[in-house]
Design a protein around this motif. Structure first.
Motif, PDB file in Angstrom:
ATOM      1  N   LEU A 106       0.815  -1.209   0.000  1.00  0.00           N
ATOM      2  CA  LEU A 106       0.000   0.000   0.000  1.00  0.00           C
ATOM      3  C   LEU A 106       0.854   1.267   0.000  1.00  0.00           C
ATOM      4  O   LEU A 106       0.427   2.304  -0.511  1.00  0.00           O
ATOM      5  CB  LEU A 106      -0.947   0.005   1.202  1.00  0.00           C
ATOM      6  CG  LEU A 106      -2.165  -0.903   1.069  1.00  0.00           C
ATOM      7  CD1 LEU A 106      -2.960  -0.921   2.354  1.00  0.00           C
ATOM      8  CD2 LEU A 106      -3.049  -0.463  -0.091  1.00  0.00           C
ATOM      9  N   ALA A 107       2.056   1.187   0.558  1.00  0.00           N
ATOM     10  CA  ALA A 107       2.941   2.353   0.561  1.00  0.00           C
ATOM     11  C   ALA A 107       3.244   2.813  -0.864  1.00  0.00           C
ATOM     12  O   ALA A 107       3.513   4.000  -1.093  1.00  0.00           O
ATOM     13  CB  ALA A 107       4.237   2.035   1.296  1.00  0.00           C
ATOM     14  N   ALA A 138      -5.275   0.651   7.206  1.00  0.00           N
ATOM     15  CA  ALA A 138      -3.903   1.082   6.909  1.00  0.00           C
ATOM     16  C   ALA A 138      -3.704   2.535   7.328  1.00  0.00           C
ATOM     17  O   ALA A 138      -2.646   2.903   7.865  1.00  0.00           O
ATOM     18  CB  ALA A 138      -3.618   0.909   5.417  1.00  0.00           C
ATOM     19  N   ASP A 139      -4.721   3.364   7.110  1.00  0.00           N
ATOM     20  CA  ASP A 139      -4.634   4.763   7.536  1.00  0.00           C
ATOM     21  C   ASP A 139      -4.606   4.880   9.059  1.00  0.00           C
ATOM     22  O   ASP A 139      -3.900   5.731   9.614  1.00  0.00           O
ATOM     23  CB  ASP A 139      -5.815   5.562   6.982  1.00  0.00           C
ATOM     24  CG  ASP A 139      -5.625   5.958   5.525  1.00  0.00           C
ATOM     25  OD1 ASP A 139      -4.504   5.771   5.005  1.00  0.00           O
ATOM     26  OD2 ASP A 139      -6.585   6.463   4.917  1.00  0.00           O
ATOM     27  N   GLU A 195      -3.320   2.784  11.110  1.00  0.00           N
ATOM     28  CA  GLU A 195      -1.955   2.441  11.516  1.00  0.00           C
ATOM     29  C   GLU A 195      -0.997   3.598  11.256  1.00  0.00           C
ATOM     30  O   GLU A 195      -0.160   3.942  12.101  1.00  0.00           O
ATOM     31  CB  GLU A 195      -1.481   1.191  10.760  1.00  0.00           C
ATOM     32  CG  GLU A 195      -0.083   0.738  11.142  1.00  0.00           C
ATOM     33  CD  GLU A 195       0.361  -0.488  10.371  1.00  0.00           C
ATOM     34  OE1 GLU A 195       1.480  -0.983  10.647  1.00  0.00           O
ATOM     35  OE2 GLU A 195      -0.384  -0.954   9.496  1.00  0.00           O
ATOM     36  N   THR A 196      -1.126   4.232  10.103  1.00  0.00           N
ATOM     37  CA  THR A 196      -0.258   5.352   9.741  1.00  0.00           C
ATOM     38  C   THR A 196      -0.426   6.525  10.705  1.00  0.00           C
ATOM     39  O   THR A 196       0.554   7.098  11.193  1.00  0.00           O
ATOM     40  CB  THR A 196      -0.569   5.816   8.302  1.00  0.00           C
ATOM     41  OG1 THR A 196      -0.295   4.748   7.390  1.00  0.00           O
ATOM     42  CG2 THR A 196       0.270   7.028   7.923  1.00  0.00           C
ATOM     43  N   VAL A 197      -1.678   6.892  10.977  1.00  0.00           N
ATOM     44  CA  VAL A 197      -1.944   8.027  11.863  1.00  0.00           C
ATOM     45  C   VAL A 197      -1.531   7.703  13.292  1.00  0.00           C
ATOM     46  O   VAL A 197      -0.989   8.553  14.014  1.00  0.00           O
ATOM     47  CB  VAL A 197      -3.433   8.425  11.804  1.00  0.00           C
ATOM     48  CG1 VAL A 197      -3.753   9.514  12.831  1.00  0.00           C
ATOM     49  CG2 VAL A 197      -3.794   8.906  10.399  1.00  0.00           C
ATOM     50  N   GLY A 198      -1.757   6.458  13.712  1.00  0.00           N
ATOM     51  CA  GLY A 198      -1.356   6.054  15.060  1.00  0.00           C
ATOM     52  C   GLY A 198       0.142   6.198  15.273  1.00  0.00           C
ATOM     53  O   GLY A 198       0.590   6.680  16.331  1.00  0.00           O
ATOM     54  N   LEU A 234      -2.940  10.168   3.223  1.00  0.00           N
ATOM     55  CA  LEU A 234      -3.827   9.071   3.616  1.00  0.00           C
ATOM     56  C   LEU A 234      -4.586   8.504   2.422  1.00  0.00           C
ATOM     57  O   LEU A 234      -5.079   9.225   1.554  1.00  0.00           O
ATOM     58  CB  LEU A 234      -4.799   9.557   4.689  1.00  0.00           C
ATOM     59  CG  LEU A 234      -4.139  10.022   5.991  1.00  0.00           C
ATOM     60  CD1 LEU A 234      -5.172  10.594   6.948  1.00  0.00           C
ATOM     61  CD2 LEU A 234      -3.381   8.868   6.653  1.00  0.00           C
ATOM     62  N   LEU A 235      -4.697   7.185   2.423  1.00  0.00           N
ATOM     63  CA  LEU A 235      -5.331   6.487   1.306  1.00  0.00           C
ATOM     64  C   LEU A 235      -6.802   6.832   1.178  1.00  0.00           C
ATOM     65  O   LEU A 235      -7.327   6.999   0.075  1.00  0.00           O
ATOM     66  CB  LEU A 235      -5.155   4.977   1.470  1.00  0.00           C
ATOM     67  CG  LEU A 235      -3.711   4.479   1.447  1.00  0.00           C
ATOM     68  CD1 LEU A 235      -3.633   3.041   1.928  1.00  0.00           C
ATOM     69  CD2 LEU A 235      -3.125   4.599   0.048  1.00  0.00           C
TER      70      LEU A 235
END
Length: 367
Positions: free
Chosen positions: A92-93, A136-137, A139-142, A199-200
């Motif tokens: 996804l990255a 996935a977002d 996780e990224t924001v966390g 963010l996706l």
């Protein structure tokens, strides 16, 4: 600026077949089993534009350069990808920097083609993909919030950014896409963080109903279901037969047009995808035309002349003086820049001019 589109979907829905057709790459493995795409496939393709061809026919430049689109096809996502199931989540990255997402959804029945969930159900398939993008977002924001909290140390600006990031995380955990999050107007540190997160679920989505040949002639129940879903999300929907698009690539242009016409289609899938991408992102094209080259440049609708000039080079924006502008229709009518100048259809515009799709432009600048 090039339009970039990330292609996502469940395994075995025709993503790689569509990628091959759109890019004419024929290097993305497409087969009847899940996860046949492992490494991300990337390709840059020219944007078909008859206006570029028409200008080149008049100007006879040394080079003709079209705008481009970058396509990235990643491995299929499955339910639980964010927890390690399947292969897709690790890629996804690769689409975080894409401007838009093309979600390919299977909308045809065929017992010979495996579906990972055992049946064709567009609403369920879309929910699976969008849940994984959302997780996935989260996780990224966390991770970003954790880093901000470590950096705060009494810095008021960072505290505000961390507080807003916590609000965003709560929003995502509530099952809502980042696109529905209200950005604060006066919190520049967080707005910078937002930009960096890419963010996706904040990206415009184009739903692509992949149908069989019969589905091109009449919308089936699966396409109708996906159309209703797209309407509720305010998203664009296109219908494509990936298998047919791939078959077209080996044919001469005239034969391609004849085959498309036999299904009542006047444009290829590539044109449909690009047109939808431009609409979703508010993009347009202006042109430069001279003996050295005729070229299309992509810009955002609503941009003023200096911003559009910056697409060519940052110096054009910094040192902008004025722009000479001819509408495409006027250029076609009068056949040359000199004729447009003598008839008064070449206009001189300043910094406040809003550039229009199809403008033929010449910038004057000084740095």
């Amino acid at each position: 600026m090039a339009l970039s589109i990330g292609i996502v979907g469940l395994p075995n829905v025709g993503k790689s077949t569509l990628f091959n057709a759109l890019t004419k790459a024929q290097n993305a493995e497409a087969a009847n089993y899940p996860f046949c795409t492992i490494e991300p496939n990337k390709a840059t393709v020219p944007v078909p534009d008859s206006r570029v061809d028409a200008l080149a026919a008049l100007v006879h430049p040394q080079k003709t350069i079209y705008a481009t689109v970058d396509f990235i096809d990643i491995a299929g996502l499955v339910r639980g990808a964010s927890k390690g199931e399947g292969l897709g989540n690790q890629f996804l990255a690769n689409i975080r920097e894409c401007a838009a997402i093309l979600q390919v959804v299977r909308c045809f029945e065929d017992d010979n083609i495996t579906h990972v969930d055992g049946s064709v159900n567009p609403a369920r398939d879309v929910e699976t993909i969008e849940t994984e993008l959302l997780l996935a977002d989260v996780e990224t924001v966390g991770k970003r919030l954790e880093r901000l909290n470590k950096q705060v140390k009494g810095d008021r600006e960072l505290i505000r950014a961390a507080d807003e990031c916590a609000r965003l995380l709560e929003h995502l955990n509530g099952g809502r896409a980042a696109s529905a999050f209200a950005l604060p107007e006066h919190n520049e540190p967080f707005r910078q963080t937002w930009h960096e997160l890419s963010l996706l679920t904040a990206k415009p989505v184009i739903y692509c109903a992949n149908v069989d040949e019969a589905g091109l002639e009449e919308a089936n129940e699966h396409v109708r279901a996906l159309s209703g879903l797209a309407d509720t999300r305010g998203a664009h929907l296109i219908t494509i037969c990936a298998r047919l698009e791939e078959e077209l690539q080996g044919l001469p242009d005239a034969d391609q047009a004849d085959m498309l016409a036999s299904y009542g289609i006047d444009e290829s899938g590539l044109v449909h995808v690009i047109r939808s991408g431009y609409r979703a992102l508010g993009l347009a094209s202006y042109f430069t035309a001279g003996p050295k080259e005729v070229r299309a440049w992509t810009f955002r609708q609503g941009w003023k002349a200096p911003q559009a000039a910056g697409v060519i080079h940052s110096d054009f924006e910094k040192g902008f003086i004025r722009a000479e502008v001819i509408s495409f229709d006027d250029y076609m009518t009068h056949k040359s820049e000199a004729a447009c100048r003598s008839t008064g259809t070449l206009r001189v515009e300043g910094k406040d001019y809003t550039v229009h799709d199809g403008d033929v432009m010449h910038f004057l600048f000084n740095v």
